[in-house]
Write a protein that holds these residues in place. Structure first.
Motif, short mmCIF file in Angstrom:
data_model
loop_
_atom_site.label_atom_id
_atom_site.label_comp_id
_atom_site.label_asym_id
_atom_site.label_seq_id
_atom_site.Cartn_x
_atom_site.Cartn_y
_atom_site.Cartn_z
N GLU A 3 -24.97 -64.51 99.79
CA GLU A 3 -24.96 -63.42 98.82
C GLU A 3 -24.09 -62.27 99.32
OE1 GLU A 3 -27.92 -60.52 96.21
OE2 GLU A 3 -28.77 -62.02 97.55
N ASP A 4 -24.19 -61.95 100.60
CA ASP A 4 -23.37 -60.89 101.18
C ASP A 4 -21.88 -61.21 101.00
OD1 ASP A 4 -21.88 -59.42 103.43
OD2 ASP A 4 -23.88 -58.53 103.59
N ILE A 5 -21.52 -62.46 101.28
CA ILE A 5 -20.13 -62.89 101.13
C ILE A 5 -19.67 -62.75 99.68
CG2 ILE A 5 -18.58 -64.89 101.25
CD1 ILE A 5 -20.39 -65.91 103.58
N MET A 6 -20.50 -63.21 98.75
CA MET A 6 -20.11 -63.21 97.35
C MET A 6 -20.08 -61.80 96.76
SD MET A 6 -19.39 -66.32 96.86
CE MET A 6 -19.16 -66.33 95.07
N VAL A 7 -20.96 -60.93 97.23
CA VAL A 7 -20.93 -59.54 96.76
C VAL A 7 -19.62 -58.88 97.18
CG1 VAL A 7 -21.95 -57.25 97.11
CG2 VAL A 7 -23.42 -59.20 96.61
N GLN A 8 -19.19 -59.13 98.41
CA GLN A 8 -17.91 -58.59 98.86
C GLN A 8 -16.77 -59.10 97.97
OE1 GLN A 8 -16.99 -58.76 103.09
NE2 GLN A 8 -19.16 -58.86 103.58
N LYS A 9 -16.82 -60.39 97.65
CA LYS A 9 -15.81 -60.99 96.78
C LYS A 9 -15.83 -60.32 95.41
CE LYS A 9 -14.69 -65.42 94.53
NZ LYS A 9 -15.06 -65.05 93.15
N MET A 10 -17.02 -60.08 94.86
CA MET A 10 -17.13 -59.47 93.54
C MET A 10 -16.56 -58.06 93.53
SD MET A 10 -17.90 -59.71 90.40
CE MET A 10 -18.77 -61.28 90.36
N GLU A 11 -16.79 -57.31 94.61
CA GLU A 11 -16.28 -55.94 94.66
C GLU A 11 -14.76 -55.93 94.58
OE1 GLU A 11 -17.98 -53.19 94.38
OE2 GLU A 11 -19.78 -54.43 94.22
N TYR A 21 -13.00 -58.03 92.89
CA TYR A 21 -12.63 -58.28 91.50
C TYR A 21 -12.86 -57.06 90.62
CZ TYR A 21 -11.36 -63.10 92.18
OH TYR A 21 -10.69 -64.22 92.59
N VAL A 22 -13.85 -56.25 90.96
CA VAL A 22 -14.04 -55.00 90.23
C VAL A 22 -12.80 -54.14 90.40
CG1 VAL A 22 -15.36 -52.85 90.13
CG2 VAL A 22 -16.56 -55.03 90.42
N GLY A 23 -12.29 -54.07 91.63
CA GLY A 23 -11.07 -53.32 91.88
C GLY A 23 -9.88 -53.88 91.13
N LEU A 24 -9.80 -55.19 91.04
CA LEU A 24 -8.70 -55.83 90.32
C LEU A 24 -8.71 -55.44 88.84
CD1 LEU A 24 -6.39 -57.79 89.82
CD2 LEU A 24 -8.04 -59.68 89.87
N LEU A 47 -4.49 -63.65 86.81
CA LEU A 47 -4.37 -65.02 87.30
C LEU A 47 -3.63 -65.05 88.63
CD1 LEU A 47 -3.43 -66.82 83.97
CD2 LEU A 47 -5.64 -66.91 85.15
N ARG A 48 -2.57 -64.27 88.73
CA ARG A 48 -1.77 -64.23 89.96
C ARG A 48 -2.61 -63.74 91.14
NH1 ARG A 48 1.81 -61.35 87.95
NH2 ARG A 48 3.06 -63.11 87.15
N GLU A 49 -3.35 -62.67 90.92
CA GLU A 49 -4.18 -62.13 91.99
C GLU A 49 -5.28 -63.11 92.38
OE1 GLU A 49 -4.00 -59.23 93.84
OE2 GLU A 49 -1.99 -59.24 92.98
N ARG A 50 -5.85 -63.77 91.38
CA ARG A 50 -6.92 -64.73 91.66
C ARG A 50 -6.40 -65.90 92.48
NH1 ARG A 50 -12.05 -65.72 88.96
NH2 ARG A 50 -12.75 -67.81 89.49
N PHE A 51 -5.28 -66.49 92.07
CA PHE A 51 -4.70 -67.60 92.82
C PHE A 51 -4.26 -67.15 94.21
CE2 PHE A 51 -3.64 -69.74 88.60
CZ PHE A 51 -4.58 -70.74 88.78
N ASN A 52 -3.60 -65.98 94.27
CA ASN A 52 -3.09 -65.52 95.56
C ASN A 52 -4.19 -65.22 96.56
OD1 ASN A 52 -0.35 -65.77 95.06
ND2 ASN A 52 -0.14 -63.70 94.24
N ARG A 53 -5.33 -64.77 96.07
CA ARG A 53 -6.43 -64.49 96.99
C ARG A 53 -6.97 -65.77 97.60
NH1 ARG A 53 -9.57 -59.33 94.16
NH2 ARG A 53 -7.83 -57.89 94.48
N ASP A 55 -19.02 -62.37 84.36
CA ASP A 55 -18.85 -62.60 82.92
C ASP A 55 -18.64 -61.27 82.19
OD1 ASP A 55 -19.22 -65.26 83.41
OD2 ASP A 55 -21.30 -65.31 82.71
N LYS A 56 -19.38 -60.24 82.62
CA LYS A 56 -19.28 -58.93 81.97
C LYS A 56 -17.88 -58.34 82.15
CE LYS A 56 -21.40 -54.33 81.87
NZ LYS A 56 -22.40 -53.44 82.50
N LEU A 57 -17.32 -58.49 83.35
CA LEU A 57 -15.98 -57.96 83.61
C LEU A 57 -14.94 -58.63 82.71
CD1 LEU A 57 -16.00 -57.78 87.52
CD2 LEU A 57 -15.87 -55.83 85.95
#
Length: 210
Positions: free
Chosen positions: A52-60, A62-65, A84-90, A125-127
């Protein structure tokens, strides 16, 4: 971030990416992190808590993106392709995260974790939904009322594209050096080709023509 906690996170990502959650032992994580087993429980109550800690960091991230998309000044197509570019590049930049999520999807464990479905899943999903609603004037009218059905399908297709990228690497991960090899291979992938394909196949038909 505390260095011990950071080492535990990196070790957890490594073992989750090759074994999934159930087959990963806390002892494996702490041994790789170079800390005592008890140290794990100083920071995390369980393997799921670590994930969960790992995934929360990942989600943050995406909020910035999505905040960056709002201020980018790009048209709708440009914003979608930027996402899409940012998602693939990450994933290219962090193949360990890429393979961790892929492994959890393949084992089915990602669907069994309540916090991923209820907390992070809904937030993600909300984002996506907020982004499309903010740009609703760019969407053809016949699609506007169907976003609750269409958007999950688009995200499922995106995961499939990521799976295809992983399959093309054809490296079985056994140690850290394998991730360096994977990253080098992924950097040679024509990301723009996948972005254009994905946009044309999954989104373009929804967008109003100029």
């Amino acid at each position: 971030m505390n260095s011990k906690k950071e080492r535990l996170i990196k070790a957890g990502m490594f073992y989750f990416s090759i074994n999934g959650i159930a087959a990963t032992r806390v002892e494996d994580i702490t041994k790789k992190a170079g800390v005592a087993k008890g140290t794990f429980y100083t920071y995390f109550s369980s393997k799921e808590d670590l994930l969960e800690d790992i995934m929360v960091q990942k989600m943050e991230k995406y909020v910035g993106l999505f905040n960056d998309l709002r201020t980018s000044g790009l048209d709708f197509e440009g914003k979608v392709k930027m996402y899409l570019r940012e998602r693939f590049n990450r994933f290219v930049e962090d193949p360990k995260l890429f393979y961790m999520i892929l492994s959890l999807r393949r084992t089915g464990e990602i669907m069994l974790l309540k916090f991923l479905r209820e907390k992070l899943g809904r937030r993600g999903d909300k984002l996506i939904k907020e982004f499309f609603n903010e740009n609703i004037e760019e969407i053809k009218e016949e699609y506007r009322g169907e976003l609750d059905i269409i958007l999950p399908s688009i995200m499922a297709a995106l995961f499939s594209y990521q799976d295809i990228m992983a399959e093309r690497v054809r490296i079985e991960v056994k140690d850290e050096e394998d991730y360096e090899r994977i990253s080098k291979i992924l950097k040679r992938v024509d990301i723009e080709k996948y972005i254009d394909q994905f946009y044309n196949l999954n989104i373009k038909a929804m967008v109003k023509e100029d």
